[in-house]
Write a protein that holds these residues in place. Structure first.
Motif, PDB file in Angstrom:
ATOM      1  N   ALA A  57      -2.209  -4.100   3.231  1.00 58.49           N
ATOM      2  CA  ALA A  57      -2.363  -2.826   3.938  1.00 58.49           C
ATOM      3  C   ALA A  57      -2.884  -3.056   5.360  1.00 58.49           C
ATOM      4  CB  ALA A  57      -3.314  -1.917   3.161  1.00 58.49           C
ATOM      5  N   HIS A  58      -3.868  -3.928   5.492  1.00 54.50           N
ATOM      6  CA  HIS A  58      -4.441  -4.217   6.807  1.00 54.50           C
ATOM      7  C   HIS A  58      -3.382  -4.792   7.757  1.00 54.50           C
ATOM      8  CE1 HIS A  58      -7.319  -5.595   9.820  1.00 54.50           C
ATOM      9  NE2 HIS A  58      -6.772  -6.798   9.744  1.00 54.50           N
ATOM     10  N   LEU A  59      -2.620  -5.755   7.289  1.00 57.79           N
ATOM     11  CA  LEU A  59      -1.602  -6.367   8.151  1.00 57.79           C
ATOM     12  C   LEU A  59      -0.506  -5.370   8.507  1.00 57.79           C
ATOM     13  CD1 LEU A  59      -1.397  -9.858   6.405  1.00 57.79           C
ATOM     14  CD2 LEU A  59      -2.247  -9.397   8.725  1.00 57.79           C
ATOM     15  N   LEU A  60      -0.094  -4.538   7.555  1.00 54.35           N
ATOM     16  CA  LEU A  60       0.935  -3.530   7.851  1.00 54.35           C
ATOM     17  C   LEU A  60       0.470  -2.580   8.954  1.00 54.35           C
ATOM     18  CD1 LEU A  60       2.186  -2.684   4.248  1.00 54.35           C
ATOM     19  CD2 LEU A  60       3.524  -3.763   6.065  1.00 54.35           C
ATOM     20  N   VAL A  69       2.865   1.427  -3.800  1.00 57.35           N
ATOM     21  CA  VAL A  69       3.435   1.516  -2.457  1.00 57.35           C
ATOM     22  C   VAL A  69       2.326   1.284  -1.438  1.00 57.35           C
ATOM     23  CG1 VAL A  69       5.223   3.119  -3.237  1.00 57.35           C
ATOM     24  CG2 VAL A  69       3.081   4.027  -2.270  1.00 57.35           C
ATOM     25  N   TRP A  70       2.734   0.986  -0.204  1.00 56.29           N
ATOM     26  CA  TRP A  70       1.791   0.819   0.909  1.00 56.29           C
ATOM     27  C   TRP A  70       2.217   1.721   2.063  1.00 56.29           C
ATOM     28  CZ3 TRP A  70       2.732  -2.841  -2.592  1.00 56.29           C
ATOM     29  CH2 TRP A  70       1.637  -3.565  -3.111  1.00 56.29           C
ATOM     30  N   CYS A  71       1.245   2.154   2.829  1.00 58.65           N
ATOM     31  CA  CYS A  71       1.509   3.095   3.918  1.00 58.65           C
ATOM     32  C   CYS A  71       1.704   2.370   5.250  1.00 58.65           C
ATOM     33  CB  CYS A  71       0.350   4.079   4.048  1.00 58.65           C
ATOM     34  SG  CYS A  71       0.148   5.111   2.580  1.00 58.65           S
ATOM     35  N   VAL A  72       2.506   2.994   6.121  1.00 57.43           N
ATOM     36  CA  VAL A  72       2.783   2.384   7.423  1.00 57.43           C
ATOM     37  C   VAL A  72       2.666   3.404   8.560  1.00 57.43           C
ATOM     38  CG1 VAL A  72       4.189   0.447   6.618  1.00 57.43           C
ATOM     39  CG2 VAL A  72       5.260   2.687   6.946  1.00 57.43           C
ATOM     40  N   SER A  73       1.962   4.493   8.331  1.00 57.81           N
ATOM     41  CA  SER A  73       1.673   5.470   9.399  1.00 57.81           C
ATOM     42  C   SER A  73       0.188   5.779   9.330  1.00 57.81           C
ATOM     43  CB  SER A  73       2.500   6.751   9.218  1.00 57.81           C
ATOM     44  OG  SER A  73       3.876   6.474   9.286  1.00 57.81           O
ATOM     45  N   TYR A  74      -0.594   4.909   9.915  1.00 60.61           N
ATOM     46  CA  TYR A  74      -2.053   4.982   9.768  1.00 60.61           C
ATOM     47  C   TYR A  74      -2.570   6.379  10.099  1.00 60.61           C
ATOM     48  CZ  TYR A  74      -6.987   4.417  10.695  1.00 60.61           C
ATOM     49  OH  TYR A  74      -8.350   4.591  10.694  1.00 60.61           O
TER      50      TYR A  74
END
Length: 469
Positions: free
Chosen positions: A119-122, A61-66
């Motif tokens: 991850a960086h782009l998200l 999974v990837w995160c979207v709430s830095y």
């Protein structure tokens, strides 16, 4: 790299993700990616940031709430609504389309560079400065914005190149996509392969390359003999060409593929407001397209051989009519039109020098009859127009039906020489007659033979009288 393919064991609209029970112990597991120097903010823990995937209960999974807490495998996640920014603002349509595409395209990657780039782009698209988010080092984890330039510069060179490539890929190939199947324009022949075209196109109409497509056929098989198989669209952006072999009269082709959703879905931790929201897929949608056509059996042909009943030699110039089984209506061509002549009646043709005549491109299977219309010269005597020679048979797919007709030749004539006597020395008259008369033949020729014989006898008698007088 690899396209996301949903299966029974994978996430299906978020249901599988929700069904996995939480573990008893807290566990944060990094997946693949890169560590970078930490972006500072108030209360920042650790000296590095992690740009890459996490493994949540066996899933990448990837995160979207830095800067929120990393996903904990002991915490259950629930499917949320559409993905929004960290500040709760709806994503711009093109950004949502970019994210959906990248998740569809790269969520099964095994590349650290691609995982870090994703991850960086998200984070760049969801946690930029807006709606109370700031790059100020005094911000806490809830209000800190993602410093895109800082993290980009601290990625390895290969990862930076991957960021640029994936950003361009998303902007070039993002959805929504459309799928289309095109049947061949030519008539289809059962048992003969032909090319069907599959297009997967972007909003600008250009084709998407390298997309996995499941092809299913009915009343047909693929060239490998199967009814279902997976293909990929051409990498150069051209259409996918699939060879299909019709096995019945109504072949059809259906294609199914995963397409980027218009808006990606997010998953929310149950009861943990300070934990990262995550994405696993783009919330992709299924595209389906179908086309069908008709197919016929392979055309056949009929070849008629006309021969002399006594010698077996070929007879040229015999007029033959090609009909259906009833002997009167036209036979059918492959396109279902009648085999007719200029007068609209069943076609009449003549045998060639080799005594044969051929009619190609006939519908199959079909019963065909060949009826003699008029005999060739030298065979008129035994031709009866009320009961003409006739041969019939069935034309099968891809085959030539061979039919044979014979004609009995006219009976030979016996020449007689009548001497004129001494006064008419050197003058002769020759009369011709048959040893027996065929009434039907005479009638067939309109009495012409009988009249000719009478006139010739009258001339002979006149000459005999003249010689004696």
């Amino acid at each position: 790299m690899g396209w996301r393919r949903l299966a029974g064991a994978a996430l299906a609209a978020g249901v599988a993700l929700l069904a996995v029970p939480g573990t008893s112990n807290a566990q944060v597991q990094e997946g693949i990616g890169h560590h970078t120097p930490a972006q500072g903010y108030a209360g920042k823990p650790g000296a590095t940031d992690w740009l890459g995937s996490y493994i949540w209960q066996g899933r990448q999974v990837w995160c979207v709430s830095y800067s929120y807490l990393a996903p904990d495998s002991s915490v259950e996640y629930q499917e949320g609504d559409e993905l929004k920014t960290k500040a709760g603002v709806p994503l711009a349509p093109e950004v949502a389309a970019n994210i959906s595409y990248l998740l569809l395209r790269y969520s099964t990657t095994n590349s650290p560079d691609e995982s870090a780039a994703l991850a960086h782009l998200l984070h760049s698209w969801t946690s930029f400065e807006h709606g109370g988010l700031s790059l100020s080092p005094t911000s806490d984890y809830r209000t800190i914005a993602y410093n895109e330039a800082f993290h980009y510069d601290n990625l390895p060179p290969s990862a930076r190149e991957t960021v640029d490539r994936m950003r361009k890929d998303a902007e070039t190939n993002r959805g929504p996509w459309t799928a289309k199947v095109t049947a061949p324009a030519e008539a289809q022949v059962i048992g003969t392969p032909d090319a069907w075209k599959v297009d997967v196109s972007k909003p600008d109409g250009a084709m998407v390359g390298g997309v996995p497509v499941t092809v299913e056929v009915v009343d047909a098989t693929l060239e490998n003999g199967l009814a279902t198989a997976e293909f990929k669209t051409a990498l150069d952006g051209g259409p996918l060409t699939v060879n299909v072999v019709p096995t019945g009269p109504n072949p059809s082709v259906t294609v199914k593929l995963d397409s980027p959703a218009d808006k990606p879905k997010v998953h929310i931790p149950a009861g943990r407001e300070n934990m990262q929201r995550i994405v696993t897929t783009g919330g992709e949608k299924k595209l389906t397209a179908q086309a069908s056509t008709t197919a016929k059996t392979a055309p056949g042909a009929v070849k008629v051989a006309k021969t002399d009943a006594e010698t077996g030699k070929a007879i040229a110039g015999t007029a033959l009519r090609i009909t259906a089984a009833d002997g009167t209506s036209p036979a059918l061509k492959q396109d279902d039109t009648g085999v007719t002549g200029p007068d609209g009646k069943p076609l009449v043709l003549q045998t060639g020098e080799d005594g044969t005549a051929t009619v190609p491109d006939l519908r199959t299977p079909q019963d065909i009859c060949v009826v003699e219309v008029a005999a060739a010269k030298g065979y008129e005597e035994f031709f009866d127009p009320n009961a003409p020679p006739k041969a019939c048979g069935k034309v099968e797919a891809g085959q030539t039906l061979a039919l044979a007709l014979t004609n009995k030749p006219n009976k030979p004539v016996v020449p007689i020489t009548i001497h004129a006597g001494s006064e008419g020395a050197g003058v002769t008259a020759k009369a011709a007659f048959t040893t027996e008369l065929d009434t039907g033949a005479l009638v067939a020729f309109g009495g012409g033979v009988l009249i000719a014989g009478g006139l010739l006898g009258w001339v002979v008698r006149r000459r005999l009288v003249a010689a004696r007088s």
